[in-house]
Design a protein around this motif. Structure first.
Motif, short mmCIF file in Angstrom:
data_model
loop_
_atom_site.label_atom_id
_atom_site.label_comp_id
_atom_site.label_asym_id
_atom_site.label_seq_id
_atom_site.Cartn_x
_atom_site.Cartn_y
_atom_site.Cartn_z
N LEU A 34 0.82 -1.21 0.00
CA LEU A 34 0.00 0.00 0.00
C LEU A 34 0.85 1.26 0.00
O LEU A 34 1.89 1.33 0.66
CB LEU A 34 -0.90 0.02 1.24
N SER A 35 0.35 2.27 -0.74
CA SER A 35 0.91 3.62 -0.68
C SER A 35 0.30 4.35 0.51
O SER A 35 -0.66 3.86 1.12
CB SER A 35 0.52 4.42 -1.92
N ALA A 36 0.79 5.54 0.76
CA ALA A 36 0.13 6.44 1.70
C ALA A 36 -1.17 6.92 1.08
O ALA A 36 -1.31 6.92 -0.15
CB ALA A 36 1.03 7.63 1.98
N MET A 37 -2.14 7.33 1.91
CA MET A 37 -3.37 7.92 1.37
C MET A 37 -3.00 9.13 0.52
O MET A 37 -2.07 9.87 0.86
CB MET A 37 -4.30 8.34 2.50
N THR A 40 -0.97 12.59 1.27
CA THR A 40 -0.23 12.54 2.53
C THR A 40 1.27 12.78 2.32
O THR A 40 1.88 13.58 3.03
CB THR A 40 -0.45 11.19 3.24
N THR A 41 1.86 12.11 1.34
CA THR A 41 3.31 12.28 1.16
C THR A 41 3.63 13.72 0.79
O THR A 41 4.60 14.30 1.28
CB THR A 41 3.85 11.28 0.12
N ASN A 42 2.78 14.33 -0.03
CA ASN A 42 2.99 15.76 -0.35
C ASN A 42 2.92 16.60 0.93
O ASN A 42 3.75 17.50 1.12
CB ASN A 42 1.92 16.28 -1.33
N GLY A 118 3.43 8.14 6.16
CA GLY A 118 2.20 7.95 5.37
C GLY A 118 1.90 6.48 5.13
O GLY A 118 0.77 6.01 5.33
N GLU A 119 2.90 5.73 4.69
CA GLU A 119 2.70 4.31 4.41
C GLU A 119 2.53 3.51 5.70
O GLU A 119 1.77 2.53 5.74
CB GLU A 119 3.88 3.75 3.60
N LEU A 120 3.22 3.94 6.78
CA LEU A 120 3.07 3.23 8.06
C LEU A 120 1.63 3.37 8.56
O LEU A 120 1.04 2.42 9.05
CB LEU A 120 4.08 3.77 9.09
N GLY A 179 4.50 0.23 0.86
CA GLY A 179 5.29 0.57 -0.32
C GLY A 179 6.27 1.67 0.04
O GLY A 179 6.22 2.22 1.15
N TYR A 180 7.19 1.96 -0.87
CA TYR A 180 8.00 3.19 -0.83
C TYR A 180 9.13 3.17 0.19
O TYR A 180 10.23 3.59 -0.09
CB TYR A 180 7.05 4.36 -0.59
N ILE A 181 8.88 2.67 1.41
CA ILE A 181 9.89 2.86 2.46
C ILE A 181 10.85 1.68 2.52
O ILE A 181 10.52 0.56 2.15
CB ILE A 181 9.25 3.10 3.85
N LYS A 193 12.16 6.78 -3.54
CA LYS A 193 11.83 8.00 -4.30
C LYS A 193 10.34 8.03 -4.61
O LYS A 193 9.65 7.02 -4.53
CB LYS A 193 12.65 8.11 -5.59
N ARG A 194 9.89 9.23 -4.99
CA ARG A 194 8.45 9.44 -5.17
C ARG A 194 7.87 8.43 -6.17
O ARG A 194 8.49 8.11 -7.18
CB ARG A 194 8.16 10.87 -5.63
N GLY A 195 6.68 7.95 -5.85
CA GLY A 195 6.05 6.92 -6.69
C GLY A 195 6.63 5.53 -6.43
O GLY A 195 6.32 4.57 -7.15
N GLY A 196 7.45 5.40 -5.38
CA GLY A 196 8.23 4.17 -5.18
C GLY A 196 7.45 2.95 -4.74
O GLY A 196 8.02 1.85 -4.70
N SER A 197 6.17 3.09 -4.42
CA SER A 197 5.42 1.89 -4.02
C SER A 197 5.32 0.87 -5.16
O SER A 197 5.27 -0.34 -4.91
CB SER A 197 4.01 2.26 -3.56
N ASP A 198 5.29 1.36 -6.38
CA ASP A 198 5.30 0.43 -7.53
C ASP A 198 6.57 -0.41 -7.49
O ASP A 198 6.56 -1.62 -7.74
CB ASP A 198 5.32 1.20 -8.87
N TYR A 199 7.66 0.27 -7.16
CA TYR A 199 8.97 -0.40 -7.13
C TYR A 199 8.99 -1.46 -6.02
O TYR A 199 9.47 -2.57 -6.21
CB TYR A 199 10.04 0.67 -6.86
N1 ASP Z 1 3.54 7.73 -1.14
C1 ASP Z 1 4.68 7.82 -2.02
C2 ASP Z 1 4.51 8.99 -2.97
O1 ASP Z 1 3.49 9.68 -2.91
C3 ASP Z 1 4.94 6.55 -2.78
C4 ASP Z 1 3.85 6.14 -3.75
O2 ASP Z 1 2.71 6.57 -3.61
O3 ASP Z 1 4.14 5.34 -4.63
O4 ASP Z 1 5.38 9.25 -3.75
#
Ligand code: ASP
Ligand code: ADP
Ligand code: MG
Length: 439
Positions: A34-37, A40-42, A118-120, A179-181, A193-199
């Motif tokens: 899961l990503s953050a809601m 949230t990360t912003n 956020g992810e926690l 994800g992400y962390i 890095k941003r968008g890292g939950s896919d990774y």
């Molecule tokens: N929460 C992180 C972000 O906004 C990771 C992700 O959503 O993939 O970049």
């Protein structure tokens, strides 16, 4: 084992979290990333920015606003008293932790710890919600197994080992993780890095040689052009790993820039699916022969073009190596390159060391830089025997000033560099020229 990743919008509100349950509640063994809601990360980035500028008053106000939003999420998500209490306590703990960063020195380490919240929070909330619904799940702490090395690259072997240990410790069928962390080579909290939950999802899928990685998001798959900029784009139902990797790297935001690579390495198919429209076919990314077509277009902003003009290049060997070594010394990747007998042009997307790079390149000749450029990447099947594609592309771009062209570097990519001012016009013109007749 299946890996399912849900992005920010897919867990972006109590309603969305409730709608997620039927998508994960079946008998198949799975790890849900899961990503953050969304948002949230912003918000956490803004809090960290305020703390960097020592504005703890502003940071505290931002923390209070985010906490209030989460208190409401808890109220709307849970219905049983015990779970409402657990949710409230969870939010209190995380926000007390956030507030503790306003009292002391603030460095990059504290920033990363802030960004991890956020992810926690989202994973704990979903885990509690499943528990309230009577669905057993295991919360796997990503910080115990996601690792990056000293070059900030994921360490797949360490991830595999750590993950297997975690899975053995907690038997189950439905696992939830962040994800992400991750942790870095010093054992500190870090991120992909941003968008890292896919990774995270593709790294877990590759580490476990899983049968499929599903990336659930807010759109029905990889579209043939950027839907934020171009109207009438449509999903591409199938594509190869190479095609998806190029599109992700060159700006298709639906995928983190390098997340296709681990899946490709271990040949695990990746399926892109839409949480708002689960029945839609989406996109299947797999090992498959390229089809004879132009598949999709993506664009990457924030590019700097560097032109080095030098008499020394004429008939000299070793010149390009010396140029590349400068970029290597400053660990700055090059995206595009074109050469002539007396000059070379190349692009970078990390301008951090640009002044030092320019200073060193000036030893070879005159150097000119252009900021605010965009790489437009056209992905398809462009093998040497194919005719007509280049003409189609450049006919479509007839009215757009083009700064650089790269054709032939790989069989599935033609890239052009334009000033960012022309990006929208170029993407639309390419859409009309390359895809209109196939509609
Ligand atoms: N929460 C992180 C972000 O906004 C990771 C992700 O959503 O993939 O970049
Ligand atoms: P998530 O929060 O689920 O990770 P993202 O916002 O990161 O979602 O990615 C999904 C978004 O990517 C879409 O809403 C869309 O606006 C954008 N996008 C950009 N290029 C493409 C493309 N070629 N195909 C599909 N979506 C794209
Ligand atoms: Mg994303």
């Amino acid at each position: 084992m299946l890996i399912l990743k849900f992005g920010g919008t897919s867990v972006g509100s109590p309603e969305r979290i409730k709608k997620l349950v039927p998508l994960i509640d079946d008998a198949r063994d799975k790890i849900v990333v899961l990503s953050a809601m969304s948002g949230t990360t912003n918000a956490l980035v803004e809090i960290a920015t305020a703390l960097y500028s020592r504005d703890s008053k502003k940071a505290n106000a931002q923390i209070a606003a985010l906490e209030a939003a989460y208190k409401q999420v808890v109220k709307d998500l849970f219905s049983k008293d015990a779970f409402l209490k657990m949710g409230e306590q969870l939010i209190r703990n995380h926000f007390d932790h956030l507030r503790s960063f306003t009292l002391d020195m603030f460095t990059a380490n504290e920033e990363k710890a802030i960004l991890a919240q956020g992810e926690l929070i989202s994973t704990a909330l979903v885990h509690y919600y499943l528990e309230e619904k009577g669905i057993p799940s295991v919360l796997l702490p990503a910080l115990n197994f996601m690792r990056i090395d000293e070059n900030e690259e994921p360490d797949l072997d360490a991830i595999e080992k750590g993950l297997r240990v975690e899975l053995k410790k907690h038997p189950g069928h439905l696992f939830i993780t962040q994800g992400y962390i991750c942790r870095n080579s010093f054992g500190e909290i870090d991120n992909l890095k941003r968008g890292g939950s896919d990774y995270t999802a593709t790294l877990i899928g590759a580490a476990l040689h899983s049968q499929e990685i599903q990336i659930w998001t807010d759109i029905d798959g990889m579209h043939n052009n950027d839907p934020r900029i171009v109207e009438n784009t449509r999903p591409v139902t199938q594509m190869s790993f190479d095609e998806a990797a190029e599109l992700a790297y060159f700006g298709a935001k639906i995928l983190h820039p390098t997340c296709v690579l681990p899946a490709q390495k271990r040949k695990v198919p990746v399926r892109l699916l839409n949480t708002m429209q689960p029945e839609a076919k989406g996109t299947l990314i797999s090992e498959q022969p390229p089809q004879d077509r132009i598949t999709a277009i993506a664009a990457k902003d924030g590019i700097t073009a560097i032109n080095i003009r030098s008499g020394r290049m004429l008939l000299a060997y070793g010149f390009l190596r010396s140029v590349f070594e400068v970029f290597e010394r400053y660990r700055t990747p090059i995206d595009m390159i074109t050469t002539s007998e007396v000059a070379v042009s190349l692009t970078i997307d990390q301008p951090k060391h640009l002044p030092e790079i320019i200073r060193e390149l000036e030893m070879f000749g005159s150097v000119q830089t252009d900021r605010d450029q965009t790489i437009i990447c056209i992905v398809g099947s462009f093998s040497g025997e194919k005719k007509g594609y280049a003409r189609k592309i450049f006919d479509a771009l007839a009215t757009i000033p083009i700064r650089m062209i790269s054709y032939g570097g790989s069989e599935n990519n033609v890239s052009v560099l334009v000033d960012t001012r022309f990006k929208k016009e170029a993407l639309n013109a390419l859409n009309d020229g390359l895809f209109a007749e196939a509609l």
